[in-house]
Design a protein around this motif. Structure first.
Motif: not given
Length: 118
Positions: A64-71
């Motif tokens: 989720x943290x990696x996805x948040x960075x991409x978002x």
């Protein structure tokens, strides 16, 4: 850090990374997330992400943290780069899992051989 004739490029990259980490005041998780954002912005290949899998695990990063960075970076770097980054991250994780499974199988085989040879 002295380099070896067998891997001067990898040795140089490792030395640069160590120097960067020593000079950076960020916590491990923030450092890795920042690097992932930079890799995405540069449209880096999967091998570049692979080098960050183990440090990300050690920093207890979540998907989720990696996805948040991409978002977070999508409006700046664009959807094509973010989608490419997601694919490269997936590829790197798949490779890391395959290597870990191979290592586990080799260790189990060695242990079995060791027991049968005793």
């Amino acid at each position: 850090m002295p380099t070896t004739p067998d891997a001067p490029v990898l040795d140089t990259l490792a030395a640069m990374t160590i120097d960067s980490i020593e000079r950076c005041g960020m916590d491990d998780a923030t450092l890795i997330l920042t690097r992932i954002a930079a890799l995405a912005a540069m449209d880096a290949p999967a091998i570049s992400y692979l080098a960050h899998v183990d440090p990300a695990i050690k920093a207890n990063l979540t998907l989720e943290q990696v996805q948040d960075v991409l978002v977070a970076i999508a409006p700046v770097v664009g959807t094509a780069r973010v989608m490419a980054a997601a694919g490269h991250i997936t590829e790197a994780l798949g490779f890391a899992v395959a290597v870990a499974e191979s290592d586990a199988e080799a260790m189990a085989k060695a242990e079995t051989q060791s027991r049968s040879g005793s």
